[in-house]
Design a protein around this motif. Structure first.
Motif, PDB file in Angstrom:
ATOM      1  N   ASN A  18       0.808  -1.064  -0.001  1.00  0.00           N
ATOM      2  CA  ASN A  18      -0.094  -0.236   0.201  1.00  0.00           C
ATOM      3  C   ASN A  18       0.868   1.411   0.101  1.00  0.00           C
ATOM      4  O   ASN A  18       2.028   0.998   0.687  1.00  0.00           O
ATOM      5  CB  ASN A  18      -0.820  -0.117   1.224  1.00  0.00           C
ATOM      6  CG  ASN A  18      -1.664  -1.247   1.535  1.00  0.00           C
ATOM      7  OD1 ASN A  18      -2.327  -1.787   0.450  1.00  0.00           O
ATOM      8  ND2 ASN A  18      -1.741  -1.661   2.655  1.00  0.00           N
ATOM      9  N   VAL A  19       0.398   2.429  -0.700  1.00  0.00           N
ATOM     10  CA  VAL A  19       0.956   3.731  -0.691  1.00  0.00           C
ATOM     11  C   VAL A  19       0.139   4.437  -0.161  1.00  0.00           C
ATOM     12  O   VAL A  19      -1.132   4.704  -0.874  1.00  0.00           O
ATOM     13  CB  VAL A  19       1.433   4.073  -2.067  1.00  0.00           C
ATOM     14  CG1 VAL A  19       2.440   5.434  -1.772  1.00  0.00           C
ATOM     15  CG2 VAL A  19       2.732   3.187  -2.738  1.00  0.00           C
ATOM     16  N   THR A  20       0.422   5.322   1.086  1.00  0.00           N
ATOM     17  CA  THR A  20      -0.447   6.350   1.464  1.00  0.00           C
ATOM     18  C   THR A  20       0.212   7.795   1.305  1.00  0.00           C
ATOM     19  O   THR A  20       1.252   7.737   1.273  1.00  0.00           O
ATOM     20  CB  THR A  20      -1.014   6.120   2.678  1.00  0.00           C
ATOM     21  OG1 THR A  20      -0.133   6.083   3.655  1.00  0.00           O
ATOM     22  CG2 THR A  20      -1.901   4.965   2.934  1.00  0.00           C
ATOM     23  N   PHE A  21      -0.693   8.913   1.070  1.00  0.00           N
ATOM     24  CA  PHE A  21      -0.213  10.139   1.129  1.00  0.00           C
ATOM     25  C   PHE A  21      -1.309  10.940   0.952  1.00  0.00           C
ATOM     26  O   PHE A  21      -2.402  10.766   0.747  1.00  0.00           O
ATOM     27  CB  PHE A  21       0.763  10.304  -0.225  1.00  0.00           C
ATOM     28  CG  PHE A  21      -0.114  10.206  -1.555  1.00  0.00           C
ATOM     29  CD1 PHE A  21      -0.243  11.259  -2.316  1.00  0.00           C
ATOM     30  CD2 PHE A  21      -0.378   8.998  -2.239  1.00  0.00           C
ATOM     31  CE1 PHE A  21      -1.233  11.218  -3.371  1.00  0.00           C
ATOM     32  CE2 PHE A  21      -0.997   8.867  -3.418  1.00  0.00           C
ATOM     33  CZ  PHE A  21      -1.518  10.035  -3.967  1.00  0.00           C
ATOM     34  N   SER A  22      -0.893  12.177   1.245  1.00  0.00           N
ATOM     35  CA  SER A  22      -2.154  13.314   1.183  1.00  0.00           C
ATOM     36  C   SER A  22      -1.387  14.315   0.060  1.00  0.00           C
ATOM     37  O   SER A  22      -0.406  14.479   0.174  1.00  0.00           O
ATOM     38  CB  SER A  22      -2.118  13.969   2.674  1.00  0.00           C
ATOM     39  OG  SER A  22      -1.124  14.453   3.044  1.00  0.00           O
ATOM     40  N   THR A  94      -1.754  -8.504  -6.204  1.00  0.00           N
ATOM     41  CA  THR A  94      -1.154  -9.308  -7.584  1.00  0.00           C
ATOM     42  C   THR A  94      -1.831  -9.121  -8.959  1.00  0.00           C
ATOM     43  O   THR A  94      -1.185  -8.638  -9.938  1.00  0.00           O
ATOM     44  CB  THR A  94      -1.150 -10.779  -7.408  1.00  0.00           C
ATOM     45  OG1 THR A  94      -0.378 -10.990  -6.252  1.00  0.00           O
ATOM     46  CG2 THR A  94      -0.561 -11.698  -8.528  1.00  0.00           C
ATOM     47  N   ASN A  95      -2.904  -8.828  -8.758  1.00  0.00           N
ATOM     48  CA  ASN A  95      -3.761  -8.410 -10.127  1.00  0.00           C
ATOM     49  C   ASN A  95      -4.853  -7.546 -10.033  1.00  0.00           C
ATOM     50  O   ASN A  95      -5.780  -7.113 -10.902  1.00  0.00           O
ATOM     51  CB  ASN A  95      -4.434  -9.754 -10.840  1.00  0.00           C
ATOM     52  CG  ASN A  95      -5.445 -10.434  -9.733  1.00  0.00           C
ATOM     53  OD1 ASN A  95      -5.788 -10.040  -8.479  1.00  0.00           O
ATOM     54  ND2 ASN A  95      -6.063 -11.607 -10.155  1.00  0.00           N
ATOM     55  N   VAL A  96      -4.770  -6.885  -8.761  1.00  0.00           N
ATOM     56  CA  VAL A  96      -5.988  -5.644  -8.365  1.00  0.00           C
ATOM     57  C   VAL A  96      -5.144  -4.568  -7.912  1.00  0.00           C
ATOM     58  O   VAL A  96      -4.084  -4.467  -6.996  1.00  0.00           O
ATOM     59  CB  VAL A  96      -7.048  -6.190  -7.556  1.00  0.00           C
ATOM     60  CG1 VAL A  96      -7.856  -5.101  -7.342  1.00  0.00           C
ATOM     61  CG2 VAL A  96      -7.665  -7.402  -8.032  1.00  0.00           C
ATOM     62  N   GLN A  97      -5.720  -3.383  -8.331  1.00  0.00           N
ATOM     63  CA  GLN A  97      -5.242  -2.040  -8.044  1.00  0.00           C
ATOM     64  C   GLN A  97      -6.495  -1.343  -7.708  1.00  0.00           C
ATOM     65  O   GLN A  97      -7.482  -1.164  -8.341  1.00  0.00           O
ATOM     66  CB  GLN A  97      -4.460  -1.091  -8.925  1.00  0.00           C
ATOM     67  CG  GLN A  97      -3.170  -1.833  -9.664  1.00  0.00           C
ATOM     68  CD  GLN A  97      -3.414  -3.290 -10.614  1.00  0.00           C
ATOM     69  OE1 GLN A  97      -4.358  -2.923 -11.142  1.00  0.00           O
ATOM     70  NE2 GLN A  97      -2.738  -4.084 -10.451  1.00  0.00           N
ATOM     71  N   ARG A  98      -6.301  -0.748  -6.419  1.00  0.00           N
ATOM     72  CA  ARG A  98      -7.449   0.080  -5.935  1.00  0.00           C
ATOM     73  C   ARG A  98      -6.808   1.608  -5.384  1.00  0.00           C
ATOM     74  O   ARG A  98      -5.962   1.776  -4.698  1.00  0.00           O
ATOM     75  CB  ARG A  98      -8.049  -0.531  -4.626  1.00  0.00           C
ATOM     76  CG  ARG A  98      -8.651  -1.892  -4.993  1.00  0.00           C
ATOM     77  CD  ARG A  98      -9.436  -2.372  -3.582  1.00  0.00           C
ATOM     78  NE  ARG A  98      -9.520  -4.006  -3.900  1.00  0.00           N
ATOM     79  CZ  ARG A  98      -9.057  -4.892  -3.490  1.00  0.00           C
ATOM     80  NH1 ARG A  98      -7.841  -4.535  -2.792  1.00  0.00           N
ATOM     81  NH2 ARG A  98      -9.404  -6.188  -3.723  1.00  0.00           N
ATOM     82  N   VAL A  99      -7.884   2.432  -5.574  1.00  0.00           N
ATOM     83  CA  VAL A  99      -7.375   3.884  -5.209  1.00  0.00           C
ATOM     84  C   VAL A  99      -8.616   4.321  -4.225  1.00  0.00           C
ATOM     85  O   VAL A  99      -9.971   4.378  -4.692  1.00  0.00           O
ATOM     86  CB  VAL A  99      -7.400   4.894  -6.404  1.00  0.00           C
ATOM     87  CG1 VAL A  99      -7.061   6.164  -5.736  1.00  0.00           C
ATOM     88  CG2 VAL A  99      -6.185   4.462  -7.208  1.00  0.00           C
ATOM     89  N   TYR A 100      -8.199   4.556  -2.906  1.00  0.00           N
ATOM     90  CA  TYR A 100      -9.154   5.157  -2.058  1.00  0.00           C
ATOM     91  C   TYR A 100      -8.707   6.451  -1.920  1.00  0.00           C
ATOM     92  O   TYR A 100      -7.544   6.987  -1.685  1.00  0.00           O
ATOM     93  CB  TYR A 100      -9.234   4.538  -0.661  1.00  0.00           C
ATOM     94  CG  TYR A 100      -9.688   3.298  -0.683  1.00  0.00           C
ATOM     95  CD1 TYR A 100     -10.951   2.486  -0.251  1.00  0.00           C
ATOM     96  CD2 TYR A 100      -8.758   2.216  -1.152  1.00  0.00           C
ATOM     97  CE1 TYR A 100     -11.185   1.428  -0.242  1.00  0.00           C
ATOM     98  CE2 TYR A 100      -8.908   0.539  -0.964  1.00  0.00           C
ATOM     99  CZ  TYR A 100     -10.194   0.329  -0.802  1.00  0.00           C
ATOM    100  OH  TYR A 100     -10.583  -1.056  -0.652  1.00  0.00           O
ATOM    101  N   ILE A 101      -9.893   7.752  -1.750  1.00  0.00           N
ATOM    102  CA  ILE A 101      -9.746   9.117  -1.742  1.00  0.00           C
ATOM    103  C   ILE A 101     -10.647   9.323  -0.414  1.00  0.00           C
ATOM    104  O   ILE A 101     -11.733   8.970  -0.378  1.00  0.00           O
ATOM    105  CB  ILE A 101      -9.908   9.731  -2.809  1.00  0.00           C
ATOM    106  CG1 ILE A 101      -8.986   9.091  -4.139  1.00  0.00           C
ATOM    107  CG2 ILE A 101      -9.764  11.273  -2.744  1.00  0.00           C
ATOM    108  CD1 ILE A 101      -9.178   9.948  -5.272  1.00  0.00           C
ATOM    109  N   LEU A 105     -13.468   3.959  -1.688  1.00  0.00           N
ATOM    110  CA  LEU A 105     -12.873   3.341  -3.024  1.00  0.00           C
ATOM    111  C   LEU A 105     -13.242   4.056  -4.067  1.00  0.00           C
ATOM    112  O   LEU A 105     -14.682   4.359  -4.497  1.00  0.00           O
ATOM    113  CB  LEU A 105     -13.377   1.962  -3.100  1.00  0.00           C
ATOM    114  CG  LEU A 105     -13.154   1.124  -4.307  1.00  0.00           C
ATOM    115  CD1 LEU A 105     -11.369   1.060  -4.305  1.00  0.00           C
ATOM    116  CD2 LEU A 105     -13.663  -0.116  -4.498  1.00  0.00           C
ATOM    117  N   ARG A 106     -12.657   4.832  -4.964  1.00  0.00           N
ATOM    118  CA  ARG A 106     -12.845   5.663  -6.213  1.00  0.00           C
ATOM    119  C   ARG A 106     -12.608   4.857  -7.515  1.00  0.00           C
ATOM    120  O   ARG A 106     -13.188   5.131  -8.654  1.00  0.00           O
ATOM    121  CB  ARG A 106     -12.244   6.890  -6.007  1.00  0.00           C
ATOM    122  CG  ARG A 106     -12.747   7.699  -4.741  1.00  0.00           C
ATOM    123  CD  ARG A 106     -14.161   8.211  -4.926  1.00  0.00           C
ATOM    124  NE  ARG A 106     -14.575   9.107  -3.710  1.00  0.00           N
ATOM    125  CZ  ARG A 106     -15.559   9.410  -3.678  1.00  0.00           C
ATOM    126  NH1 ARG A 106     -16.666   9.119  -4.372  1.00  0.00           N
ATOM    127  NH2 ARG A 106     -15.932  10.120  -2.428  1.00  0.00           N
TER     128      ARG A 106
END
Length: 186
Positions: A18-22, A94-101, A105-106
């Motif tokens: 996971n990568v988190t940032f603001s 492995t085969n899924v990318q998710r972006v939460y803002i 989940l966006r």
């Protein structure tokens, strides 16, 4: 503008992380973007990116030998808003990318093209349109993804109590800088 990519010294030791940032918005400037890269190999020009572009919004892309492919749909927040902070989490599996803002989940995509470990990088094409802060890389955990609950003025939760009530095992409650009034319940 400044075209800058900074490669984090931390190499993700596992291909799932996971990568988190603001990101805090400044005055909008056409043609600029800000965000992060993950699984980055600058030599091979590969990696995934989540970038905010003025007039477009948040876009998840795969970079493979210089070829850009959009993954999932665009989250169309076309302007960050001066002083507005967005808390972003990019989950690489492995085969899924998710972006939460802001813990919602966006963008979600299925892609198994890039499976090697790689570095994390920051991209900000201007020094005044956006400020990127609080960059962190963490290992993926087994089970459902954890959530960071943000508390403070302009954040998802106004109080620690509300964030705690919404939390489940493994979640993090992040209290942003500010002045808080304590309530004692008897």
């Amino acid at each position: 503008g400044v075209n800058s990519v900074y490669v984090n010294a931390t190499l993700a030791s596992d291909p799932e992380f996971n990568v988190t940032f603001s990101v805090t918005g400044g005055p909008p400037q056409a043609g600029t973007n800000a965000g992060v890269y993950a699984h980055m190999d600058a030599t091979a020009d590969t990696g995934y990116s989540i970038l905010h572009s003025v007039g477009i919004g948040w876009v998840l892309r795969r970079h493979n030998a210089g070829v850009l492919t959009q993954l999932g749909s665009v989250y169309a927040v076309t302007d960050l808003g001066v002083g507005t902070t967005y808390n972003v989490r990019l989950e690489i599996r492995t085969n899924v990318q998710r972006v939460y803002i802001d813990d919602v989940l966006r963008i979600s995509a299925t892609d198994a093209t890039l499976t090697e470990t790689g570095r994390v990088a920051v991209r900000n094409t201007t020094t005044t349109r956006a400020a990127i802060d609080n960059l962190a890389v963490s290992q993926a955990t087994a089970g459902p993804p954890s959530t960071t609950r943000h508390v403070g003025s302009g954040q998802t939760y106004a109080t620690v109590q509300l964030a705690g009530a919404a939390s489940t095992a493994g979640d993090t409650v992040y209290v942003h800088a500010g002045t808080y009034t304590r309530q004692t319940i008897t």
